[in-house]
Write an enzyme that holds these catalytic residues in place. Structure first.
Site, PDB file in Angstrom:
ATOM      1  N   LYS A 297       5.828  38.346  -1.550  1.00 44.73           N
ATOM      2  CA  LYS A 297       4.473  38.366  -2.083  1.00 44.73           C
ATOM      3  C   LYS A 297       3.716  39.592  -1.577  1.00 44.73           C
ATOM      4  O   LYS A 297       4.257  40.418  -0.843  1.00 44.73           O
ATOM      5  CB  LYS A 297       3.751  37.069  -1.708  1.00 44.73           C
ATOM      6  CG  LYS A 297       4.510  35.814  -2.164  1.00 44.73           C
ATOM      7  CD  LYS A 297       3.673  34.574  -2.106  1.00 44.73           C
ATOM      8  CE  LYS A 297       2.735  34.495  -3.278  1.00 44.73           C
ATOM      9  NZ  LYS A 297       2.018  33.191  -3.343  1.00 44.73           N
TER      10      LYS A 297
ATOM     11  N   ARG B 227       0.809  -1.213   0.000  1.00 41.41           N
ATOM     12  CA  ARG B 227       0.000   0.000   0.000  1.00 41.41           C
ATOM     13  C   ARG B 227       0.841   1.262   0.000  1.00 41.41           C
ATOM     14  O   ARG B 227       0.535   2.218  -0.734  1.00 41.41           O
ATOM     15  CB  ARG B 227      -0.962  -0.015   1.201  1.00 41.41           C
ATOM     16  CG  ARG B 227      -1.840   1.233   1.347  1.00 41.41           C
ATOM     17  CD  ARG B 227      -2.462   1.713   0.048  1.00 41.41           C
ATOM     18  NE  ARG B 227      -3.168   0.667  -0.679  1.00 41.41           N
ATOM     19  CZ  ARG B 227      -3.500   0.732  -1.962  1.00 41.41           C
ATOM     20  NH1 ARG B 227      -3.127   1.783  -2.682  1.00 41.41           N
ATOM     21  NH2 ARG B 227      -4.145  -0.242  -2.544  1.00 41.41           N
TER      22      ARG B 227
ATOM     23  N   LYS C 180       2.116  24.360  -3.040  1.00 44.27           N
ATOM     24  CA  LYS C 180       0.799  23.778  -2.775  1.00 44.27           C
ATOM     25  C   LYS C 180       0.901  22.261  -2.908  1.00 44.27           C
ATOM     26  O   LYS C 180       0.395  21.647  -3.849  1.00 44.27           O
ATOM     27  CB  LYS C 180      -0.235  24.355  -3.736  1.00 44.27           C
ATOM     28  CG  LYS C 180      -0.442  25.857  -3.559  1.00 44.27           C
ATOM     29  CD  LYS C 180      -1.388  26.433  -4.595  1.00 44.27           C
ATOM     30  CE  LYS C 180      -1.518  27.933  -4.431  1.00 44.27           C
ATOM     31  NZ  LYS C 180      -2.390  28.543  -5.471  1.00 44.27           N
TER      32      LYS C 180
ATOM     33  N   GLU D 222       6.308  39.603  -6.210  1.00 49.35           N
ATOM     34  CA  GLU D 222       4.994  39.497  -6.832  1.00 49.35           C
ATOM     35  C   GLU D 222       4.445  40.910  -7.026  1.00 49.35           C
ATOM     36  O   GLU D 222       4.455  41.714  -6.097  1.00 49.35           O
ATOM     37  CB  GLU D 222       4.072  38.685  -5.910  1.00 49.35           C
ATOM     38  CG  GLU D 222       2.653  38.536  -6.410  1.00 49.35           C
ATOM     39  CD  GLU D 222       1.783  37.805  -5.403  1.00 49.35           C
ATOM     40  OE1 GLU D 222       1.613  36.587  -5.561  1.00 49.35           O
ATOM     41  OE2 GLU D 222       1.290  38.448  -4.469  1.00 49.35           O
TER      42      GLU D 222
ATOM     43  N   ASP E  42       1.087  38.610 -11.020  1.00 49.48           N
ATOM     44  CA  ASP E  42       0.032  37.905 -10.294  1.00 49.48           C
ATOM     45  C   ASP E  42      -1.350  38.237 -10.837  1.00 49.48           C
ATOM     46  O   ASP E  42      -1.781  39.388 -10.813  1.00 49.48           O
ATOM     47  CB  ASP E  42       0.099  38.254  -8.802  1.00 49.48           C
ATOM     48  CG  ASP E  42      -0.962  37.521  -7.993  1.00 49.48           C
ATOM     49  OD1 ASP E  42      -1.113  36.305  -8.193  1.00 49.48           O
ATOM     50  OD2 ASP E  42      -1.633  38.177  -7.173  1.00 49.48           O
TER      51      ASP E  42
END
Length: 284
Positions: free
Chosen positions: A166, A99, A134, A199, A220
């Protein structure tokens, strides 16, 4: 800082701990300790295979006596019916590693497959698909490796190997100029040689980033049309600055951003919502 190999070993150890606990009682109660057998990895869906070498580490770590014969390597295009590898050894070990190996390989192969499709959309352009942060907690190293296997490129591994300023950093720091200056001062004081990316949200911020002397500008949530205009401005003012597009870019719009002339396009979908490739590990 821990090495890539150390992080992978920790992931494997944790995965066995959460899955097996104090013992795989089904296997222990039904399979004699001396039983030997063989299983193969069967491909059931077309895609890009990834995770073969990680599978080898899973088997070796759990039971060094397991013998793995590889027929198809990482990065290969596979189709239903293909046999990627065969593993021989104690049946108990085969069943207890099955698994974890499948979870890793299905996830990595799914990511590699999607990445290859995105990068193929940019054929003929000098533009690279990038991953993001992410990722599944704890699996980032493997997921970013899968992006690489699929022909994509890694942005940054984490918060430690690049400075990405950012919008929230800009707002809290008091503007782009202050944020970039602070970042440069910090790198100088710490003896770190890190690229600085900012950004930006509009033309004014593009100019500020260029004046501050950044290495890369991230556009962005720009439309393809606005991206074309931004690329022309950046190329005219700072030809050496890299340009990245990010935010809301889909499979259908990716090519338009690439044609706008950016160097990179970051796509969170490569890792945050991908479907695993259908694989199975069957007795043979």
């Amino acid at each position: 800082m821990k090495t890539k190999e150390e992080l992978i070993d920790e992931l494997i150890n944790l995965s066995f701990a959460e899955d097996i606990g104090d013992g795989d009682h089904t296997t222990l109660s039904t399979i004699p300790a001396e039983a030997m057998g063989k299983q193969h990895l069967l491909v059931k869906e077309e895609g890009i295979l990834a995770g073969v070498e990680i599978a080898r580490r899973v088997f070796e770590k759990f039971d060094p006596s397991l013998k793995m014969s590889v027929f198809i390597s990482d990065g290969a295009h596979v189709k239903p019916g293909d046999i990627a590898f065969v593993v021989e050894g104690p049946v108990r070990s085969l069943l207890q590693t099955e698994r974890l190996m499948l979870n890793i390989m299905q996830r990595m192969s799914g990511i590699a497959t999607v990445t290859a499709k995105y990068q193929a959309l940019l054929d003929g352009l000098d533009c690279k698909v990038l991953d993001t942060r992410k990722t599944t907690p704890g699996m980032r190293i493997l997921e970013k490796e899968a992006v690489h296997i699929g022909g994509g490129h890694n942005h940054r591994i984490g918060l430690f190997d690049m400075i990405l300023i950012k919008d929230n950093h800009v707002d809290f720091a008091g503007g782009i100029a202050k944020a970039v200056k602070s970042a440069k001062d910090y790198c100088a004081a710490k003896g770190k040689d890190l690229k600085i990316e900012v950004e930006v949200r509009n033309t004014d911020e593009i100019r500020q980033a260029i004046e501050a002397g950044v290495d890369r500008i991230m556009l962005d949530n720009f439309t393809p049309e606005r991206t074309c205009e931004a690329v022309k401005l950046i190329r005219s003012l700072a030809p050496g600055v890299e340009i990245e597009s990010s935010g809301g870019i889909t499979f259908d719009t990716l090519r338009a951003y690439g044609e706008a002339g950016v160097d990179f396009i970051s796509v969170g979908a490569l890792t945050h919502s991908v479907k695993g490739l259908d694989l199975s590990f069957k007795a043979c």
